[in-house]
Design a protein around this motif. Structure first.
Motif, PDB file in Angstrom:
ATOM      1  N   LEU A  72       0.826  -1.201   0.000  1.00  0.00           N
ATOM      2  CA  LEU A  72       0.000   0.000   0.000  1.00  0.00           C
ATOM      3  C   LEU A  72       0.864   1.257   0.000  1.00  0.00           C
ATOM      4  N   ALA A  73       1.999   1.186   0.675  1.00  0.00           N
ATOM      5  CA  ALA A  73       2.880   2.346   0.778  1.00  0.00           C
ATOM      6  C   ALA A  73       3.511   2.736  -0.552  1.00  0.00           C
ATOM      7  N   ASP A  74       3.378   1.882  -1.570  1.00  0.00           N
ATOM      8  CA  ASP A  74       3.935   2.193  -2.886  1.00  0.00           C
ATOM      9  C   ASP A  74       2.875   2.679  -3.867  1.00  0.00           C
ATOM     10  N   MET A  75       1.627   2.831  -3.397  1.00  0.00           N
ATOM     11  CA  MET A  75       0.532   3.189  -4.285  1.00  0.00           C
ATOM     12  C   MET A  75      -0.161   4.461  -3.824  1.00  0.00           C
ATOM     13  N   THR A  76      -0.687   5.215  -4.777  1.00  0.00           N
ATOM     14  CA  THR A  76      -1.430   6.414  -4.428  1.00  0.00           C
ATOM     15  C   THR A  76      -2.791   6.045  -3.853  1.00  0.00           C
ATOM     16  N   THR A  77      -3.384   6.988  -3.183  1.00  0.00           N
ATOM     17  CA  THR A  77      -4.723   6.768  -2.636  1.00  0.00           C
ATOM     18  C   THR A  77      -5.719   6.477  -3.754  1.00  0.00           C
ATOM     19  N   ALA A  78      -5.615   7.213  -4.844  1.00  0.00           N
ATOM     20  CA  ALA A  78      -6.542   7.003  -5.965  1.00  0.00           C
ATOM     21  C   ALA A  78      -6.420   5.592  -6.519  1.00  0.00           C
ATOM     22  N   ALA A  79      -5.190   5.101  -6.641  1.00  0.00           N
ATOM     23  CA  ALA A  79      -4.989   3.747  -7.166  1.00  0.00           C
ATOM     24  C   ALA A  79      -5.555   2.705  -6.204  1.00  0.00           C
ATOM     25  N   LEU A  80      -5.392   2.903  -4.906  1.00  0.00           N
ATOM     26  CA  LEU A  80      -5.922   1.954  -3.925  1.00  0.00           C
ATOM     27  C   LEU A  80      -7.447   1.939  -3.931  1.00  0.00           C
ATOM     28  N   LYS A  81      -8.041   3.101  -4.065  1.00  0.00           N
ATOM     29  CA  LYS A  81      -9.501   3.186  -4.064  1.00  0.00           C
ATOM     30  C   LYS A  81     -10.115   2.585  -5.334  1.00  0.00           C
TER      31      LYS A  81
END
Length: 251
Positions: A72-81
């Motif tokens: 998760l620490a390697d991904m943007t919030t938008a990508a996670l959502k």
């Protein structure tokens, strides 16, 4: 800290009132709505995204519950959502969005996840968000450094320590024997000054949390209450249960 009766007034649903068999996955909006409908408190976990946001998810890597993989620490919030969960139409949400969803209707207990590496950005971001939340809310973490950071940013925000007695799980293998002893026996308390404790139900009774409860008046939550034996232990030794897999009777 006075005035924490709300913290122990109702059982607290572990990661929301989830039920995977019926498509309600932990730490999702559906699980949180189900807890609200049952008038249970909500316990949730937050992780740090790559762009510094507090996102609601237990694991620090994708794949167990979601499609995709990676940290998760390697991904943007938008990508996670944007990532779907495997068994539901729910998507990952931010801590701010969770606050909007709950809107003060039930107690919210937020666990700040940590790698015990001194990085307190997640604690600080969570504290910034929760300072402006009008509902009953508390934060907690296994990591004393996270709680020290909470004290620095938001000293009036109710804060607690999550602890157990033995720390034998693989997730604790990076901790020294001294660190484990300090965590189990709450030796960090002069630094962290917790307002409440959350102790592993299968480790109760234990001296440190019971002394803190009896002598210093700290409310004692216990996790994760799943079995009938767990329920008896929780009722005997703690002030409230963080539960999973069953529904406590309505008040």
């Amino acid at each position: 800290m006075p005035g924490l009766d709300w913290l122990t007034a109702r059982p607290i649903a572990h990661r929301g009132l989830h039920d995977a068999a019926h498509g309600v996955i932990e730490n999702t909006p559906s699980a949180f709505r189900a807890a609200i409908d049952g008038t249970y408190g909500i316990e949730c976990d937050v992780q740090l995204s790559g762009d510094g946001e507090a996102v609601v998810h237990h694991d620090d890597v994708l794949g167990r519950l979601t499609e995709g993989g990676g940290r998760l620490a390697d991904m943007t919030t938008a990508a996670l959502k944007a990532l779907p969960f495997k068994q539901t139409a729910d998507r990952m949400i931010t801590l701010g969005e969770l606050c909007d969803l709950v809107a003060g209707r039930v107690t919210l207990v937020v666990e700040i996840k940590s790698h015990f590496d001194g990085d307190t950005r997640l604690a600080r971001r969570a504290a910034e968000l929760l300072q402006g939340y009008a509902g009953p809310v508390a934060v907690m973490s296994f990591d004393p450094q996270m709680i020290v950071a909470i004290r620095d940013v938001a000293p009036g925000l109710p804060r607690g320590i999550v602890a157990e007695r033995h720390y034998t799980h693989d997730e604790w293998k990076g901790l020294s024997a001294g660190q484990r002893r300090s965590l189990a026996h709450l030796l960090h308390a002069p630094r962290t000054r917790p307002h409440f404790l959350a102790y592993h139900v299968k480790d109760l009774p234990a001296a440190a949390p019971l002394i803190a409860r009896a002598i210093f008046g700290l409310p004692l939550l216990t996790w994760t209450v799943r079995t009938e034996d767990d329920r008896r232990r929780a009722a005997r030794w703690a002030d409230q249960a963080i539960f999973e897999g069953w529904r406590p009777r309505a008040a």
